[in-house]
Design an enzyme around this catalytic site. Structure first.
Site, PDB file in Angstrom:
ATOM      1  CB  ALA A  55     -23.898 -12.547   6.143  1.00 30.60           C
ATOM      2  CD  GLU A  57     -30.092 -10.672  10.386  1.00 29.07           C
ATOM      3  OE1 GLU A  57     -29.718  -9.637  10.071  1.00 29.07           O
ATOM      4  OE2 GLU A  57     -29.361 -11.106   8.674  1.00 29.07           O
ATOM      5  CB  ILE A  81     -22.808 -12.407  -3.962  1.00 27.77           C
ATOM      6  CG1 ILE A  81     -22.968 -13.221  -3.737  1.00 27.77           C
ATOM      7  CG2 ILE A  81     -22.112 -12.046  -5.794  1.00 27.77           C
ATOM      8  CD1 ILE A  81     -23.418 -14.234  -4.484  1.00 27.77           C
ATOM      9  CG  ASP A  84     -23.170  -1.139  -8.542  1.00 28.07           C
ATOM     10  OD1 ASP A  84     -22.520  -2.195  -8.608  1.00 28.07           O
ATOM     11  OD2 ASP A  84     -24.395  -0.867  -8.752  1.00 28.07           O
ATOM     12  CB  THR A  85     -21.018  -0.223  -2.470  1.00 26.51           C
ATOM     13  OG1 THR A  85     -21.806  -1.891  -1.471  1.00 26.51           O
ATOM     14  CG2 THR A  85     -21.821   0.221  -3.175  1.00 26.51           C
ATOM     15  CG  HIS A  87     -23.258  -3.628   2.092  1.00 28.62           C
ATOM     16  ND1 HIS A  87     -23.887  -4.841   2.593  1.00 28.62           N
ATOM     17  CD2 HIS A  87     -22.820  -3.387   3.341  1.00 28.62           C
ATOM     18  CE1 HIS A  87     -24.342  -4.791   3.678  1.00 28.62           C
ATOM     19  NE2 HIS A  87     -24.176  -3.260   4.116  1.00 28.62           N
ATOM     20  CG  ASN A 112     -15.969 -16.694   9.488  1.00 27.46           C
ATOM     21  OD1 ASN A 112     -17.126 -16.787   8.276  1.00 27.46           O
ATOM     22  ND2 ASN A 112     -15.729 -16.175   9.663  1.00 27.46           N
ATOM     23  NE  ARG A 126     -13.925 -18.997  -3.324  1.00 22.47           N
ATOM     24  CZ  ARG A 126     -13.255 -18.384  -4.579  1.00 22.47           C
ATOM     25  NH1 ARG A 126     -14.162 -18.907  -5.658  1.00 22.47           N
ATOM     26  NH2 ARG A 126     -11.944 -18.115  -5.152  1.00 22.47           N
TER      27      ARG A 126
END
Length: 155
Positions: A55, A57, A81, A84-85, A87, A112, A126
């Site tokens: 993503a 890039e 997706i 645990d964080t 990010h 987008n 989705r």
């Protein structure tokens, strides 16, 4: 994203040109988005698809396509997706801002189509399920491509 997308306009893609940049990360899900988008764009005069690793890039790829001046609109597709964080949220936010910058700086609309989901089930719904985001992104691209051309004729 809302589940209440606007009603799609009936737009003929035959004379329109689209660039599509898609990430290879979460490839099966992104491939489903690309397939759903490609089905609606199969009659376009020109559809060029490039793939990038992930993503982050995608904006660079969108910039390269938009800078050619060959396209009426660029569509960016990817899937982030959660884990645990948070990010995935940080990357999604960064990509969103970068894609908007590409559109503003080049004058080429950029859609987008990067899905940011908290779970695999949300992403699947989705990309491959009943929520057809690939088609929604294409409908937005068609509308923006027509708007771009109409504004160019007025100037």
């Amino acid at each position: 994203m809302s589940l209440n997308s606007p009603k799609a306009k009936d737009i003929d893609a035959k004379k329109l040109r689209f660039g599509l940049v898609a990430s290879r990360f979460n490839e099966a899900l992104v491939d489903a988005l690309v397939a759903r988008a490609g089905e609606l764009l199969k009659n376009s005069k020109r559809l060029e698809i490039i793939r990038v690793p992930g993503a982050h890039e995608i904006p660079w790829g969108a910039q390269q396509l938009a800078a050619t001046g060959k396209f009426d609109c660029v569509i960016a597709l990817g899937v982030l997706i959660g884990g645990d964080t948070n990010h995935h949220e940080m990357v999604g936010d960064s990509v969103s801002h970068a894609l908007q910058t590409v559109a503003i700086n080049t004058g080429i609309p950029v859609i987008n189509g990067v899905i940011v989901a908290n779970t695999l089930a949300q992403a699947e719904a989705r990309c491959t399920g009943s929520i057809n985001r690939g088609a929604e992104f294409v409908h937005a691209a068609l509308e923006m491509a027509v708007l771009k051309r109409s504004l160019e004729k007025k100037s």
